[in-house]
Design an enzyme around this catalytic site. Sequence first.
Site, PDB file in Angstrom:
ATOM      1  N   SER A   9     134.546 -47.756 -26.481  1.00 43.86           N
ATOM      2  CA  SER A   9     133.476 -47.472 -27.238  1.00 43.86           C
ATOM      3  C   SER A   9     132.372 -47.003 -26.396  1.00 43.86           C
ATOM      4  O   SER A   9     131.855 -47.796 -25.470  1.00 43.86           O
ATOM      5  CB  SER A   9     132.995 -48.376 -28.168  1.00 43.86           C
ATOM      6  OG  SER A   9     131.777 -48.004 -28.584  1.00 43.86           O
ATOM      7  N   HIS A  34     135.995 -43.662 -28.056  1.00 44.76           N
ATOM      8  CA  HIS A  34     135.430 -43.941 -29.459  1.00 44.76           C
ATOM      9  C   HIS A  34     134.037 -43.632 -29.547  1.00 44.76           C
ATOM     10  O   HIS A  34     133.049 -44.410 -28.734  1.00 44.76           O
ATOM     11  CB  HIS A  34     135.779 -45.465 -29.671  1.00 44.76           C
ATOM     12  CG  HIS A  34     135.356 -46.028 -31.012  1.00 44.76           C
ATOM     13  ND1 HIS A  34     136.171 -45.816 -32.141  1.00 44.76           N
ATOM     14  CD2 HIS A  34     134.257 -46.782 -31.647  1.00 44.76           C
ATOM     15  CE1 HIS A  34     135.673 -46.486 -33.378  1.00 44.76           C
ATOM     16  NE2 HIS A  34     134.399 -46.932 -32.963  1.00 44.76           N
ATOM     17  N   ASP A  36     130.540 -43.908 -31.686  1.00 45.21           N
ATOM     18  CA  ASP A  36     129.849 -44.772 -32.626  1.00 45.21           C
ATOM     19  C   ASP A  36     128.689 -44.162 -33.276  1.00 45.21           C
ATOM     20  O   ASP A  36     127.621 -44.257 -32.422  1.00 45.21           O
ATOM     21  CB  ASP A  36     129.776 -46.503 -32.303  1.00 45.21           C
ATOM     22  CG  ASP A  36     130.812 -47.165 -32.273  1.00 45.21           C
ATOM     23  OD1 ASP A  36     131.542 -47.114 -33.110  1.00 45.21           O
ATOM     24  OD2 ASP A  36     131.185 -47.629 -31.218  1.00 45.21           O
ATOM     25  N   MET A  38     125.570 -44.231 -35.672  1.00 48.13           N
ATOM     26  CA  MET A  38     124.912 -45.304 -36.490  1.00 48.13           C
ATOM     27  C   MET A  38     123.353 -44.789 -36.815  1.00 48.13           C
ATOM     28  O   MET A  38     122.810 -43.863 -36.105  1.00 48.13           O
ATOM     29  CB  MET A  38     124.575 -46.570 -35.745  1.00 48.13           C
ATOM     30  CG  MET A  38     125.627 -47.270 -35.086  1.00 48.13           C
ATOM     31  SD  MET A  38     125.093 -48.662 -34.397  1.00 48.13           S
ATOM     32  CE  MET A  38     126.838 -49.149 -33.992  1.00 48.13           C
ATOM     33  N   HIS A  67     133.373 -42.672 -35.323  1.00 47.52           N
ATOM     34  CA  HIS A  67     133.345 -43.921 -36.207  1.00 47.52           C
ATOM     35  C   HIS A  67     131.942 -43.563 -36.991  1.00 47.52           C
ATOM     36  O   HIS A  67     130.846 -43.877 -36.248  1.00 47.52           O
ATOM     37  CB  HIS A  67     133.643 -45.103 -35.703  1.00 47.52           C
ATOM     38  CG  HIS A  67     133.189 -46.244 -36.528  1.00 47.52           C
ATOM     39  ND1 HIS A  67     133.131 -47.533 -35.935  1.00 47.52           N
ATOM     40  CD2 HIS A  67     133.035 -46.464 -37.927  1.00 47.52           C
ATOM     41  CE1 HIS A  67     133.088 -48.473 -37.162  1.00 47.52           C
ATOM     42  NE2 HIS A  67     132.665 -47.643 -38.178  1.00 47.52           N
ATOM     43  N   MET A  69     129.080 -44.746 -39.145  1.00 43.24           N
ATOM     44  CA  MET A  69     128.479 -45.901 -39.733  1.00 43.24           C
ATOM     45  C   MET A  69     127.222 -45.504 -40.400  1.00 43.24           C
ATOM     46  O   MET A  69     125.702 -45.915 -39.953  1.00 43.24           O
ATOM     47  CB  MET A  69     128.245 -47.048 -38.806  1.00 43.24           C
ATOM     48  CG  MET A  69     129.353 -47.567 -38.350  1.00 43.24           C
ATOM     49  SD  MET A  69     129.113 -48.680 -37.001  1.00 43.24           S
ATOM     50  CE  MET A  69     129.634 -47.266 -35.773  1.00 43.24           C
ATOM     51  N   MET A 138     137.249 -53.347 -39.258  1.00 50.61           N
ATOM     52  CA  MET A 138     136.148 -53.839 -38.559  1.00 50.61           C
ATOM     53  C   MET A 138     136.391 -55.486 -38.394  1.00 50.61           C
ATOM     54  O   MET A 138     136.703 -56.070 -39.364  1.00 50.61           O
ATOM     55  CB  MET A 138     134.928 -53.411 -39.079  1.00 50.61           C
ATOM     56  CG  MET A 138     134.185 -52.226 -39.378  1.00 50.61           C
ATOM     57  SD  MET A 138     134.191 -51.310 -37.641  1.00 50.61           S
ATOM     58  CE  MET A 138     133.268 -52.610 -36.630  1.00 50.61           C
ATOM     59  N   ASP A 176     138.242 -52.823 -34.544  1.00 56.03           N
ATOM     60  CA  ASP A 176     137.098 -52.499 -33.838  1.00 56.03           C
ATOM     61  C   ASP A 176     136.042 -53.680 -33.875  1.00 56.03           C
ATOM     62  O   ASP A 176     135.791 -54.102 -34.955  1.00 56.03           O
ATOM     63  CB  ASP A 176     136.318 -51.036 -34.548  1.00 56.03           C
ATOM     64  CG  ASP A 176     135.276 -50.727 -33.902  1.00 56.03           C
ATOM     65  OD1 ASP A 176     134.757 -51.397 -32.726  1.00 56.03           O
ATOM     66  OD2 ASP A 176     134.530 -49.733 -34.460  1.00 56.03           O
TER      67      ASP A 176
END
Length: 216
Positions: A9, A34, A36, A38, A67, A69, A138, A176
């Site tokens: 990540s 990966h 992330d 957010m 991913h 979020m 998760m 994850d």
Amino acid sequence: MKRKILAPSLLSADFGNLQRDIEMLNRSAAEWIHIDVMDGRFVPNISFGFPVMKAVKQHSEKFVDVHLMIVEPEKYASQFVQAGADLVSVQVEACTHLHRTVKQIQEAGAKVGVVLNPATPVMMLEDIIAEVDLVLLMSVNPGFGGQKFIENTYRKLAETKNLIEKNNSSALIEVDGGVNLENASKLFAAGADVLVAGNAVFSTENPENTIRELLG
Ligand code: DX5
Ligand code: ZN
């Protein structure tokens, strides 16, 4: 033999030296990277968006696993595909029309994953499992790197495996959060196909070695 994939990540990378860290990942045994994303609304933290995503794509030779979020992921998912995502995963909790969003990502040209928070039951996937390429479990509450692994994930892994088999689905299972040298081999043995690791990779002196060790 089942393939084991590691997805470091980028959240735990050194953003002042992002190109250096991406090039380290290119040399490493990790097959995926990966990303992330957010938004400060779905999770209590803001990470990065399209400009960083484009920089990653410019330098990375790996499969790009995004991913999201974020609330209302349907508003941005296609743009992430255009920015170079090979796979886009959306949180089930953030999708009012999950089926529509899954189709939208596929039509944009990427593979699609669905993500469950620690308290969201696996049965939420019963009517979508046949359509998706990946289930992301998760194993921490999303928002931050470096949190402690939630042990109940093993039970959810077993349930997800059953659901996939029952539906003849070819979905991969990704785990994850809180993945480290102690639990990685147990998670692969329990049926995980892809493991995300942020802190465990980037907090070590030799991340390339750690990646090899995490793959067992
Ligand atoms: C958590 C993110 C994870 C996180 C993993 O909100 O979705 O991908 O960066 O980090 P570690 O491996 O440090 O728990
Ligand atoms: Zn993640």
